[in-house]
Design a protein around this motif. Structure first.
Motif: not given
Length: 397
Positions: A288-308
């Protein structure tokens, strides 16, 4: 040059297929297989390459997988199905003589617990068969391990402190949604935290430890300590590490929904009786939750992944921060999927590329950090996940 079979037609599988198709000089023959063939056909239609083949397969069924492998004869299988299916796919690869790559380690269906022991146990069998198995080749695990190996190779004599930091500062405009398979995502977040310190594993309550960390181009975000599988392989492969931790950001609204889901029993993974039928509450919630595949069209912003990373070079302490920022909108424009799928799918393709180019070929079961990181790092910049470095700055950790 390379005949490849992609298992899985979700968000990550879609990105892998797009990126494989973009690199036709390496991947000459492509098949996408899934429990639902129509999903595979839709991906091929979106890519616009009618030469890509599709097939229906049950990834829980070793015999079905072997029959498909023997028919298509791939040199490598890219497994972007569910983590529950890693062992059946590895078993089928051994029976059919096919090399293997995945993005997430095995976990049993009936327990929210993951570790590499189940897959590491296949090492001798893959070695004897002369086959390469590459484990955990997404972003985290995956690029996080390659970043660490790159740092160890070029900038440190000894790595002492490793913190993997994962921020999703995007907004999908849904009240509550997960960025990848809801069942896997919620199982991961609701289990106990764990980190490595001075040769021992320290267990914490779920999301018990958190602090503000500042992410490039994003700013401060509340970041929570989780257990993540790459910690297990990294402390094994880099024994100078004194402490290794993993942090991920969550907004308060997300955490409120998660708490309610747990409190009302919808995060349970055991069966309950409903009108004479056995159902698993978390699997019903996924439906019943939104399908992650269907989130892209209205998705704004960005991810940031790294190693410190903090450690020693030439007898002096130094710090190093290596990271990638990925735009959800740019990922969607290129592949029709949001940034979380993109950051997992692109490295999976690059790992397979490393195999076909002869850079990453070693019989047995290997985690990504055991290979030469340099050619992989070069391809990250070319394939849509450019990385950045900062030296001798405050790591906040």
């Amino acid at each position: 040059m390379g005949r490849v079979l992609i298992i899985g037609a979700g968000g990550v599988g879609t990105v892998v297929a797009h990126k494989v198709a973009q690199n036709a000089d390496v991947f000459t023959d492509i098949m996408i297989a899934s429990r639902t063939k129509e999903k595979c056909d839709k991906i091929v239609e979106a890519i616009g390459n009618p030469n890509i083949k599709t097939a229906k397969v049950d990834a829980d069924n070793v015999d079905e997988l072997v029959a498909l492998f023997n028919d298509f004869k791939p040199e490598m299988v890219i497994n972007v199905a569910l983590p529950y299916q890693d062992l059946t796919i590895m078993e089928a690869c051994l029976k059919a003589g096919v090399n293997y790559l995945d993005t997430a380690n095995y976990e049993p269906k009936d327990e929210a617990h993951f570790e590499y022991s189940w897959q590491w146990a296949y090492h001798e069998r893959f070695k004897e068969a002369g086959l390469t198995a590459i484990l955990g080749c997404g972003f985290d695990p995956g690029v996080s391990g390659i970043f660490t190996a790159y740092a160890a190779k070029h900038y440190f004599d000894e790595i002492h402190y490793l913190d993997i930091v994962d921020c999703n500062a995007g907004n999908h405009h849904k009240a509550f949604a997960t960025n990848f398979n809801p069942e896997i995502n919620i199982r991961e977040i609701t289990q106990n935290g764990r980190y490595y310190e001075n040769g021992k594993w320290v267990t914490t309550k779920p999301l018990e430890i958190h602090k503000d960390l500042t992410y490039p181009n994003i700013g401060p975000r509340d970041s929570y300590l989780l257990y993540h599988e790459e910690l297990e392989s990294l402390v094994k492969n880099f024994p100078t590490i004194k402490r290794a931790r993993f942090w991920m950001t969550f907004g308060q609204e997300y955490l409120t929904h998660l708490r309610v889901i747990q409190n009302i029993g919808m995060a349970r993974i055991d069966e309950v009786d409903y009108n004479g039928m056995k159902i698993v509450p978390l699997q019903f919630l996924k439906a019943v939750l939104p399908n992650p595949q269907d989130l892209g069209e209205n998705y704004e912003g960005e991810t940031s992944i790294g190693c410190r990373i903090r450690g020693i070079k030439d007898g002096k302490e130094r710090t190093y921060y290596v990271y990638n920022n990925c735009s959800h909108q740019e990922a969607y424009k290129e592949t029709g999927m949001q940034g979380v799928s993109y950051t997992t799918g692109v490295p999976a393709m690059i790992g397979a590329m490393m195999f076909f180019k002869g850079e990453w070929k070693r019989s047995g079961v290997n985690n990504v950090e055991e290979f030469n990181p340099d050619p992989f790092m070069e391809q990250l910049n070319k394939q849509g996940l450019p990385w950045h470095e900062e030296f001798d700055k405050d790591l906040e950790l």
